[in-house]
Design an enzyme around this catalytic site. Structure first.
Site, PDB file in Angstrom:
ATOM      1  N   ASN A  94      35.940 -11.173  26.950  1.00 45.49           N
ATOM      2  CA  ASN A  94      36.745 -12.113  26.272  1.00 45.49           C
ATOM      3  C   ASN A  94      37.199 -12.635  27.518  1.00 45.49           C
ATOM      4  O   ASN A  94      38.327 -11.989  28.400  1.00 45.49           O
ATOM      5  CB  ASN A  94      37.670 -11.644  25.518  1.00 45.49           C
ATOM      6  CG  ASN A  94      39.007 -12.694  25.135  1.00 45.49           C
ATOM      7  OD1 ASN A  94      38.827 -13.839  25.533  1.00 45.49           O
ATOM      8  ND2 ASN A  94      39.830 -12.250  24.474  1.00 45.49           N
ATOM      9  N   TRP A  95      37.191 -13.758  28.185  1.00 44.97           N
ATOM     10  CA  TRP A  95      37.480 -14.450  29.347  1.00 44.97           C
ATOM     11  C   TRP A  95      38.990 -15.008  29.206  1.00 44.97           C
ATOM     12  O   TRP A  95      39.600 -15.234  30.136  1.00 44.97           O
ATOM     13  CB  TRP A  95      36.533 -15.707  29.729  1.00 44.97           C
ATOM     14  CG  TRP A  95      35.124 -15.057  30.401  1.00 44.97           C
ATOM     15  CD1 TRP A  95      34.723 -13.935  30.103  1.00 44.97           C
ATOM     16  CD2 TRP A  95      34.397 -16.062  31.013  1.00 44.97           C
ATOM     17  NE1 TRP A  95      33.508 -13.908  30.917  1.00 44.97           N
ATOM     18  CE2 TRP A  95      33.084 -15.149  31.215  1.00 44.97           C
ATOM     19  CE3 TRP A  95      34.229 -17.375  31.279  1.00 44.97           C
ATOM     20  CZ2 TRP A  95      32.002 -15.847  31.980  1.00 44.97           C
ATOM     21  CZ3 TRP A  95      33.132 -17.906  31.800  1.00 44.97           C
ATOM     22  CH2 TRP A  95      31.883 -17.167  32.125  1.00 44.97           C
ATOM     23  N   LYS A  96      39.405 -15.065  27.811  1.00 48.10           N
ATOM     24  CA  LYS A  96      40.753 -15.582  27.518  1.00 48.10           C
ATOM     25  C   LYS A  96      40.645 -17.118  28.232  1.00 48.10           C
ATOM     26  O   LYS A  96      39.521 -17.716  28.465  1.00 48.10           O
ATOM     27  CB  LYS A  96      41.710 -14.925  28.138  1.00 48.10           C
ATOM     28  CG  LYS A  96      41.555 -13.316  27.361  1.00 48.10           C
ATOM     29  CD  LYS A  96      42.974 -12.514  27.378  1.00 48.10           C
ATOM     30  CE  LYS A  96      42.560 -11.247  26.879  1.00 48.10           C
ATOM     31  NZ  LYS A  96      43.613 -10.241  26.714  1.00 48.10           N
ATOM     32  N   HIS A 151      42.549 -13.138  17.380  1.00 50.08           N
ATOM     33  CA  HIS A 151      42.924 -12.337  18.618  1.00 50.08           C
ATOM     34  C   HIS A 151      44.646 -12.096  18.680  1.00 50.08           C
ATOM     35  O   HIS A 151      45.275 -13.022  18.109  1.00 50.08           O
ATOM     36  CB  HIS A 151      42.612 -13.053  19.860  1.00 50.08           C
ATOM     37  CG  HIS A 151      42.763 -12.063  21.194  1.00 50.08           C
ATOM     38  ND1 HIS A 151      44.089 -11.998  21.673  1.00 50.08           N
ATOM     39  CD2 HIS A 151      41.832 -11.125  21.716  1.00 50.08           C
ATOM     40  CE1 HIS A 151      43.826 -10.999  22.695  1.00 50.08           C
ATOM     41  NE2 HIS A 151      42.609 -10.705  22.895  1.00 50.08           N
ATOM     42  N   SER A 158      42.495  -2.809  27.703  1.00 54.44           N
ATOM     43  CA  SER A 158      42.406  -2.168  29.150  1.00 54.44           C
ATOM     44  C   SER A 158      41.227  -1.243  29.256  1.00 54.44           C
ATOM     45  O   SER A 158      41.244  -0.268  29.732  1.00 54.44           O
ATOM     46  CB  SER A 158      43.872  -1.281  29.439  1.00 54.44           C
ATOM     47  OG  SER A 158      44.845  -2.318  29.641  1.00 54.44           O
ATOM     48  N   GLU A 210      46.849 -12.708  20.753  1.00 54.57           N
ATOM     49  CA  GLU A 210      47.518 -13.588  21.517  1.00 54.57           C
ATOM     50  C   GLU A 210      47.646 -14.849  20.430  1.00 54.57           C
ATOM     51  O   GLU A 210      48.715 -15.385  20.588  1.00 54.57           O
ATOM     52  CB  GLU A 210      46.878 -13.771  22.841  1.00 54.57           C
ATOM     53  CG  GLU A 210      46.801 -12.782  23.673  1.00 54.57           C
ATOM     54  CD  GLU A 210      45.842 -12.467  24.853  1.00 54.57           C
ATOM     55  OE1 GLU A 210      45.017 -13.394  24.900  1.00 54.57           O
ATOM     56  OE2 GLU A 210      45.597 -11.476  25.312  1.00 54.57           O
ATOM     57  N   GLY A 269      40.258  -8.404  31.108  1.00 55.47           N
ATOM     58  CA  GLY A 269      40.631  -8.445  32.687  1.00 55.47           C
ATOM     59  C   GLY A 269      39.237  -7.910  33.135  1.00 55.47           C
ATOM     60  O   GLY A 269      38.576  -8.976  34.097  1.00 55.47           O
ATOM     61  N   GLU A 306      42.137  -3.733  18.448  1.00 52.89           N
ATOM     62  CA  GLU A 306      43.075  -4.190  19.817  1.00 52.89           C
ATOM     63  C   GLU A 306      44.408  -3.769  19.558  1.00 52.89           C
ATOM     64  O   GLU A 306      45.243  -4.151  19.424  1.00 52.89           O
ATOM     65  CB  GLU A 306      42.643  -5.637  20.443  1.00 52.89           C
ATOM     66  CG  GLU A 306      41.230  -5.935  20.464  1.00 52.89           C
ATOM     67  CD  GLU A 306      41.141  -6.778  21.629  1.00 52.89           C
ATOM     68  OE1 GLU A 306      40.314  -6.864  22.470  1.00 52.89           O
ATOM     69  OE2 GLU A 306      41.996  -7.991  21.525  1.00 52.89           O
ATOM     70  N   GLY A 326      45.742  -5.671  28.600  1.00 49.85           N
ATOM     71  CA  GLY A 326      46.446  -6.361  29.732  1.00 49.85           C
ATOM     72  C   GLY A 326      47.512  -5.414  30.338  1.00 49.85           C
ATOM     73  O   GLY A 326      47.721  -5.787  31.288  1.00 49.85           O
TER      74      GLY A 326
END
Ligand code: 13P
Length: 254
Positions: A15-17, A100, A217, A102, A239, A172, A178
């Site tokens: 997931n590149w975000k 997600h 992570s 976020e 990440g 998640e 992160g």
């Protein structure tokens, strides 16, 4: 691990975000493609929607699939700024992340909205990767299972058994995203088992078929022990998916 579980193909999804631009994407995808992938697992990058055309150009007929990070709960209409499932399908996009943490936190997405997104994605033959997870506060209050089960049940409520068997679930824990803090393999396995048991309440077939990914992570040095757990069928990597060597090391661990 039962026989069906062994038939689930491990999925390692990046997931590149909100990272990347045309030049950097080409370099990263070029590095991924330059490495012969001997892994039998499925490999996926989830990119900002504006780069799906670039992925279509670079990744079609390669071992790397691509997907989006969000989708509208509507198929078309007056929803300025939204991207519909049919639009994703125009770029041969096979997967989309929904719910997600976020998006739940910063865009106030409810369980019901996430469920509609999953349903509409499936109607365009796109596999939704449904994210669930608890905050640190919820974990400390002993509410982890209740939270993730409620999030999953909202999606189960709008899907029939056949559709349910086609989704991917990603556990998640919000406190692990992160932060460099990872759930231990045992902690993650416990939640994954609860999620699978929840699916099994509706359909044993779906419970056996649905892949449950861990995200938060995940790194080359902890991937193997997480992926060895019987109910962890892959990873959703943030990440570490932005560095080809790290992402490939996780694929190798799988
Ligand atoms: P990190 O791997 O950066 O913790 O992100 C996890 C994640 O949110 C993937 O969707």
């Amino acid at each position: 691990m039962n026989l069906m579980a062994q038939q689930r193909r491990t999925l390692i999804a990046g997931n590149w975000k909100m990272n990347g631009q045309l030049t950097a994407n080409s370099a990263l995808l070029g590095d991924l493609l330059a490495t012969p992938l001997e892994s039998t697992c499925e490999i996926l990058v989830c990119v900002p929607s504006v780069y799906l055309a670039q992925c279509e150009a670079l990744l079609q007929r390669t071992p790397i699939a691509y997907g989006a990070q969000d989708v509208s709960a509507h198929q078309s209409g007056a929803y300025t700024g939204e991207v519909s499932p049919a639009m994703l399908a125009d770029f041969s996009c096979k997967y989309v992340i929904v719910g997600h943490s976020e998006r739940r936190a910063y865009h106030h997405e409810s369980d019901e909205l996430v469920a509609q997104k999953a349903l509409q994605a499936l109607r365009s033959s796109i596999c939704p990767i449904v994210c669930v997870g608890e905050t640190l506060e919820q974990r400390e209050a002993g509410r982890t299972n209740e939270i993730v089960v409620t999030q999953l049940r909202a999606v189960m409520d709008v899907l029939d058994d056949g559709a349910l068997a086609r989704i991917v679930v990603a556990y998640e824990p919000v406190w692990a995203i992160g932060t460099g803090k990872t759930a231990t393999p045992e902690m993650a396995q416990e939640v994954h088992a609860v999620l699978r048991a929840t699916l099994a309440e509706r359909s044993e077939f779906a419970a056996d078929k649905v892949r449950i990914l861990y995200g938060g992570s995940m790194k080359p040095d902890n991937a193997k022990e997480l992926l060895e757990m019987p109910d962890i069928d892959g990873g959703l990597i943030g990440g570490a998916s932005l560095k080809a060597v790290d992402f490939l090391a996780i694929v190798a661990a799988a």
